[in-house]
Design a protein around this motif. Structure first.
Motif, PDB file in Angstrom:
ATOM      1  N   GLY A   1       0.827  -1.192   0.000  1.00  0.00           N
ATOM      2  CA  GLY A   1       0.000   0.000   0.000  1.00  0.00           C
ATOM      3  C   GLY A   1       0.865   1.247   0.000  1.00  0.00           C
ATOM      4  O   GLY A   1       1.913   1.279   0.654  1.00  0.00           O
ATOM      5  N   VAL A   2       0.447   2.268  -0.750  1.00  0.00           N
ATOM      6  CA  VAL A   2       1.233   3.493  -0.894  1.00  0.00           C
ATOM      7  C   VAL A   2       0.307   4.697  -0.727  1.00  0.00           C
ATOM      8  O   VAL A   2      -0.789   4.724  -1.286  1.00  0.00           O
ATOM      9  N   LEU A   3       0.753   5.672   0.052  1.00  0.00           N
ATOM     10  CA  LEU A   3       0.069   6.963   0.145  1.00  0.00           C
ATOM     11  C   LEU A   3       1.114   8.054  -0.013  1.00  0.00           C
ATOM     12  O   LEU A   3       2.198   7.964   0.578  1.00  0.00           O
TER      13      LEU A   3
ATOM     14  N   ALA B   1      -3.517   0.464   2.598  1.00  0.00           N
ATOM     15  CA  ALA B   1      -3.288   1.902   2.498  1.00  0.00           C
ATOM     16  C   ALA B   1      -4.468   2.684   3.076  1.00  0.00           C
ATOM     17  O   ALA B   1      -4.284   3.718   3.733  1.00  0.00           O
ATOM     18  N   LEU B   2      -5.685   2.214   2.839  1.00  0.00           N
ATOM     19  CA  LEU B   2      -6.875   2.932   3.313  1.00  0.00           C
ATOM     20  C   LEU B   2      -6.891   3.088   4.824  1.00  0.00           C
ATOM     21  O   LEU B   2      -7.346   4.101   5.345  1.00  0.00           O
ATOM     22  N   ARG B   3      -6.398   2.086   5.550  1.00  0.00           N
ATOM     23  CA  ARG B   3      -6.428   2.152   7.008  1.00  0.00           C
ATOM     24  C   ARG B   3      -5.505   3.242   7.541  1.00  0.00           C
ATOM     25  O   ARG B   3      -5.614   3.648   8.698  1.00  0.00           O
ATOM     26  N   LEU B   4      -4.584   3.722   6.704  1.00  0.00           N
ATOM     27  CA  LEU B   4      -3.657   4.761   7.129  1.00  0.00           C
ATOM     28  C   LEU B   4      -4.175   6.157   6.805  1.00  0.00           C
ATOM     29  O   LEU B   4      -3.495   7.142   7.113  1.00  0.00           O
ATOM     30  N   PHE B   5      -5.330   6.252   6.157  1.00  0.00           N
ATOM     31  CA  PHE B   5      -5.909   7.568   5.924  1.00  0.00           C
ATOM     32  C   PHE B   5      -6.208   8.175   7.294  1.00  0.00           C
ATOM     33  O   PHE B   5      -7.018   7.640   8.051  1.00  0.00           O
TER      34      PHE B   5
ATOM     35  N   ILE C   1       4.406   7.300   2.295  1.00  0.00           N
ATOM     36  CA  ILE C   1       4.670   6.067   3.026  1.00  0.00           C
ATOM     37  C   ILE C   1       4.371   4.875   2.130  1.00  0.00           C
ATOM     38  O   ILE C   1       3.431   4.899   1.327  1.00  0.00           O
ATOM     39  N   VAL C   2       5.208   3.857   2.240  1.00  0.00           N
ATOM     40  CA  VAL C   2       5.018   2.585   1.534  1.00  0.00           C
ATOM     41  C   VAL C   2       4.987   1.493   2.589  1.00  0.00           C
ATOM     42  O   VAL C   2       5.929   1.356   3.381  1.00  0.00           O
TER      43      VAL C   2
ATOM     44  N   SER D   1       9.199   2.120   3.483  1.00  0.00           N
ATOM     45  CA  SER D   1       9.875   3.411   3.321  1.00  0.00           C
ATOM     46  C   SER D   1       8.866   4.513   3.612  1.00  0.00           C
ATOM     47  O   SER D   1       7.659   4.316   3.500  1.00  0.00           O
ATOM     48  N   ALA D   2       9.395   5.681   3.980  1.00  0.00           N
ATOM     49  CA  ALA D   2       8.535   6.814   4.317  1.00  0.00           C
ATOM     50  C   ALA D   2       9.390   8.068   4.337  1.00  0.00           C
ATOM     51  O   ALA D   2      10.617   8.008   4.433  1.00  0.00           O
TER      52      ALA D   2
END
Length: 934
Positions: free
Chosen positions: A856-858, A885-889, A901-902, A917-918
């Protein structure tokens, strides 16, 4: 051993912790709310479909966890839901004797209340060394749903579930363990963990269609996370050492109909004073049950009043299952005294047309005076972020004044609904002789802890009141000064917010009265029981934690070293320990031993007491501060501290516009004396000051920045409202006109996306059912529940056209994609505006292709048309990566996501130890080596 009890009263009374209400009153309020919203039978029926929710639950836990860590861990941790669940297996847990836990049974009450505790755990022993941190824990709850089909006389369209999860973090619906077929990737839905009011249910499709001939069984899995801020200290709340998790779950069923229904809980309407609306914004809550609808117009019912009309502020498209607040403008030509307002909304869906008839009750007050004022204040309305109908409360002063005094901006505690029928918060504040009291909502009862969008809401309320008072001649003499300063007051979370707002915008604040405030989230309950800490690289952890730096109030106290402050705390506070305020004052006095700060410690009082603000000391401080008696002499030595320049104001006329290394603190120390002006910088790339704010005795004195003499045109000193910027270029400070300095960077952390100047737009590949469409609707739902932020959803073709013709909405943007990058997402990234780019159809970060399964990537990205807005790309290499990724919104504070963030599948069990990575972007969206883990 697990014990389940059914003590209804104790479930929600723990909210007493941060809202400043009596336990008895709060329990009554929440019981009433549950009876209205949650008191449904375990069997529910709609259009022939019937759903049965078992009251029997399997529970697995407890597992140590720190606050918000569940956003990185799998909500089903330690389970892997792609595999069958083994009810005989045990899992490691450091909280239990022997070091492993297995499954236990629980039973829900008739109202859906599930209470879980673990009395066999030696909580007192854990607490003796770890404090409150030892009480926070995670549990997994599992039960079954059975869906019965309708008879043949009913519609056989596939139903959808309506799920209300109060005080749980996430839930998902899965096929029966006996179902044959491909493994289902869990689609996690956020629960209403704060038990916020006015929250629509989660509407979702079943993971596979139910049988039309026989009952179909599904599993429901809930992530239950005990946090002190939610449930309180069991020792003081329940009289026991054993923490108790209390979640309430209700499930209903309805057909996926092409219909729009009213959601009256979302209505926004202000009070009327002397027949005139106190604010012209009206909001009407609508929810679409199953199709796309566009609201195209609004009118009042015929014959209501020729002196009042309405108009639709702008067209609104409502997605399937989405709830939106339709913005309507009130237009009056003379006073009206209607008991209710009747509005007709026109809607379209393809070729279909419809009308919704709305009736909204109105509350009238006579013109206020010294002796007459509504006890619960006056409800005012405005359009937050250009088009989101919003409200706040005000208490008028007793008398007008020729020269307006600053108002009091009063910030409520967590969980307080300021519009509740008793209007507790506004009544707890002392009415002033010459100053307005303004109580903003902060978006919702919790908002963003008075950070970000909640701060915007507070300042917007001040501006809205200024506009309202200027709109009527009879209100003009009560007006506020343009760009007025304020005195900030708050209790508990609002007390913390008072420290926050004052320290980020010090030139707009004349004084602060924070009561029962905590320093910051990490100080409230330390993270010593973090699971992630056992796996994450400390250098990566530092980058992730930099996203919390802007919220750490103790780091910004240099900005308040000369501000009048009266800090209040109950000496026996068992919710926010009194040492928090003592530590804040100690830190403040380190910056300035002679700081104008007074500490009132009421030794026998707990978290809330009726005279916390209504006492002689507060009255004297407020009176002298508002009248300017505490202004003091010109400040000649001070330090301005900034973490995110776009979220910070000036101090004594000095502002920081750019950091040297974004992600790190920037400090500007100024010393002014007749011999010259000396400025020392730490991590500053550009700053400005107003020459007119400087003492006259330094007009021709030397001006040194980091030892470099700055030659200035003498004429600049006498220009009113002129600001001069200095930019560091290759180690040399160079003067510039302020407008030559590049736009202040909006980056620093992904939660900056919530500070949007207008509704957020989400772009999906198309409006057909898909993982991206589901994700968009879930984000829209969460932003509604947690922040009352409006969301529009468009498809990629619409977005492309809007970019080409310049019609793309000006607010922040979210772009959703998974798998191969195509369409709007690919075209956005093809411009290489950040180190993220596209290689064919593959996402690339610098030289690395991101193709690993379940990734997941944001990342934040420049908005394609508005340089003062942000875009957020949420991408998954596959559906499971998109879910991760959605849970990190970041819908809540404390979620550690910087600019990009990856995260991989290892996060399910290792939390931030699974972050690959971030980092934080450099200036102008450049690569920031110092703040990147790659």
């Amino acid at each position: 051993m697990l014990i389940v009890t059914h003590c209804f009263t104790s479930c929600r009374s723990v909210f007493f912790g941060l809202i400043g209400l009596s336990v008895a009153r709060l329990t009554t309020t929440l019981q009433t709310q549950r009876q209205v919203a949650m008191n449904v039978p375990m069997v529910t029926e709609s259009d022939g479909w019937t759903v049965y929710l078992s009251r029997e639950w399997e529970v697995l836990g407890p597992f140590p966890i720190h606050a918000r860590e569940q956003h990185f861990l799998s909500p089903s941790f330690p389970l892997n839901l792609s595999e069958p669940i083994d009810l005989d297996r045990t899992w490691p847990s450091s909280y239990v004797d022997g070091g492993s836990v297995g499954w236990s049974k629980a039973c829900a009450g008739k109202d859906g209340l599930i209470e879980v505790s673990y009395p066999a755990v030696r909580w007192a022993s854990l607490r003796a060394t770890e404090g409150w941190a030892a009480l926070q824990h995670h549990s997994v709850l599992r039960s079954t749903l059975i869906v019965h089909p309708p008879s043949r006389s009913h519609s056989l369209s596939e139903p959808q579930l309506l799920v209300n999860l109060f005080q749980g973090s996430f839930f998902t619906i899965l096929p029966s363990p006996d179902a044959v077929g491909e493994a289902v990737i869990p689609e996690w839905h956020a629960g209403n963990i704060y038990a916020l009011g006015k929250a629509p249910p989660n509407a979702l499709k079943l993971p596979h269609p139910p049988s039309l001939d026989s009952p179909t069984t599904y599993q429901i899995v809930v992530s239950g996370d005990y946090e002190i801020r939610l449930f309180g200290d069991p020792r003081s709340i329940l009289g026991t050492e054993v923490p108790k998790l209390s979640v309430t779950l209700a499930v209903d069923v309805q057909d996926s109909a092409s219909t729009v229904i009213r959601d009256e809980s979302h209505d926004v309407v202000g009070d009327f004073v002397g027949g005139w609306a106190f604010g012209n914004a009206v909001g009407i809550g609508l929810r679409s049950l199953g199709s796309w609808w566009t609201v195209t117009g609004a009118t009042v019912s015929t014959g209501i009043s020729e002196n009042l009309t309405v108009s639709l502020l702008e067209k609104q498209r409502i997605g399937p299952t989405q709830t939106r607040v339709i913005p309507v403008v009130l237009i009056q030509t003379s006073p009206v005294y209607l008991d209710e307002l009747e509005i007709i909304l026109r809607l379209e869906s393809g070729d279909a047309e419809s009308e919704v008839f709305v009736t909204i009750p109105l509350l009238h007050h006579p013109q206020w005076s010294a002796d007459s004022v509504p006890a619960g204040g006056i409800k005012a309305t405005f359009f937050y972020g250009t088009s989101m109908p919003s409200a706040f409360l005000v208490l008028p002063p007793e008398e007008p004044r020729n020269v307006p005094l600053p108002p009091i901006l009063a910030l409520h505690g967590a969980g307080v609904d300021i519009f509740h029928s008793d209007r507790f918060w506004i009544k707890a504040l002392p009415r002033q002789q010459h100053s307005w009291l303004i109580a903003p909502a902060g978006r919702t009862e919790w908002g963003l802890d008075w950070h970000g969008s909640s701060t915007q809401d507070a300042w917007s309320a001040v501006e809205a009141l200024c506009d309202i008072l200027a709109s009527r001649e009879e209100w003009n003499r009560w007006s506020l000064a343009p760009k007025t300063k304020v005195l900030v007051m708050g209790h508990s979370n609002g007390g913390q917010g008072a420290w926050y707002v004052a320290a980020r915008y010090p030139d707009r604040v004349v004084g602060v009265v924070p009561a029962a405030a905590y320093i910051k989230s990490q100080a409230y309950v330390p993270w010593v029981q973090s699971r992630s800490a056992h796996y994450v690289d400390p250098s990566l952890r530092a980058i992730l934690d930099s996203s919390l730096t802007p919220d750490d109030n103790d780091l910004f106290l240099s900005n308040l070293a000369a501000t009048p402050i009266l800090a209040i705390h109950g000496g026996n506070d068992d919710n926010v320990p009194v040492w928090h305020t003592r530590a804040l004052i100690s830190t403040l006095k380190t910056w300035n031993p002679h700081a104008n700060v007074t500490f009132r410690e009421d030794s026998e009082e707990r978290h809330w007491y009726p005279d916390v603000f209504k006492n002689d000391e507060v009255a004297a401080f407020v009176s002298s501060t508002l009248s300017g008696q505490d202004a003091g002499a010109s400040i000649r030595t001070f330090t301005l501290t900034v973490a995110v320049p776009s979220d910070s104001g000036s101090l004594h006329g000095w502002s920081i516009y750019r950091l040297g290394i974004p992600g790190r603190l920037g400090r500007l120390t100024v010393n002014i004396n007749p011999d010259g002006i000396s400025v020392e910088t730490s991590n500053i790339g550009a700053f400005s000051y107003r020459p007119e704010s400087l003492p006259k005795d330094v007009k021709n004195a030397p001006f040194l920045v980091d030892g470099q003499r700055i030659e200035l045109d003498e004429a600049t000193w006498d220009q009113p409202n002129f600001s001069l910027a200095l930019v560091q270029e290759k180690g040399v400070w160079t003067p510039h006109a302020l407008f030559d300095v590049a736009t202040t960077s909006l980056t620093g952390r992904i939660s900056n996306l919530l500070s949007s100047t207008s509704p957020i737009t989400i772009v999906v590949p198309n409006r057909l059912p898909s993982p991206e469409s589901s994700a968009a609707l879930r984000i829209a739902h969460n932003l509604n529940v947690y922040h009352k932020l409006d969301v529009g959803i468009i498809d990629a073709d619409e977005a492309d056209r809007a970019v080409r013709d310049g019609s793309l909405a000006s607010g922040n943007l979210v772009v959703l994609s998974y798998g191969k990058l195509r369409g709007f997402a690919a075209s956005l990234l093809s411009k290489s505006a950040t180190p993220f780019g596209v290689d064919g159809t593959t996402l690339r970060l610098r030289s690395r292709s991101l193709t690993a399964p379940s990734t997941g990537v944001l990342f934040l990205h420049p908005h394609p048309t508005n340089p003062e807005a942000l875009a957020l790309v949420i991408y998954g290499t596959d559906v499971s990566g998109l879910e991760r990724a959605l849970r990190l919104f970041p819908i809540r504070t404390g979620v550690t996501v910087p600019d990009w963030i990856v995260v991989g599948s290892q996060a399910d069990a290792r939390g931030t130890g699974g972050v690959q990575s971030a980092g934080v972007w450099g200036n102008d969206w450049s690569w920031n080596e110092a703040m990147s883990a790659f």
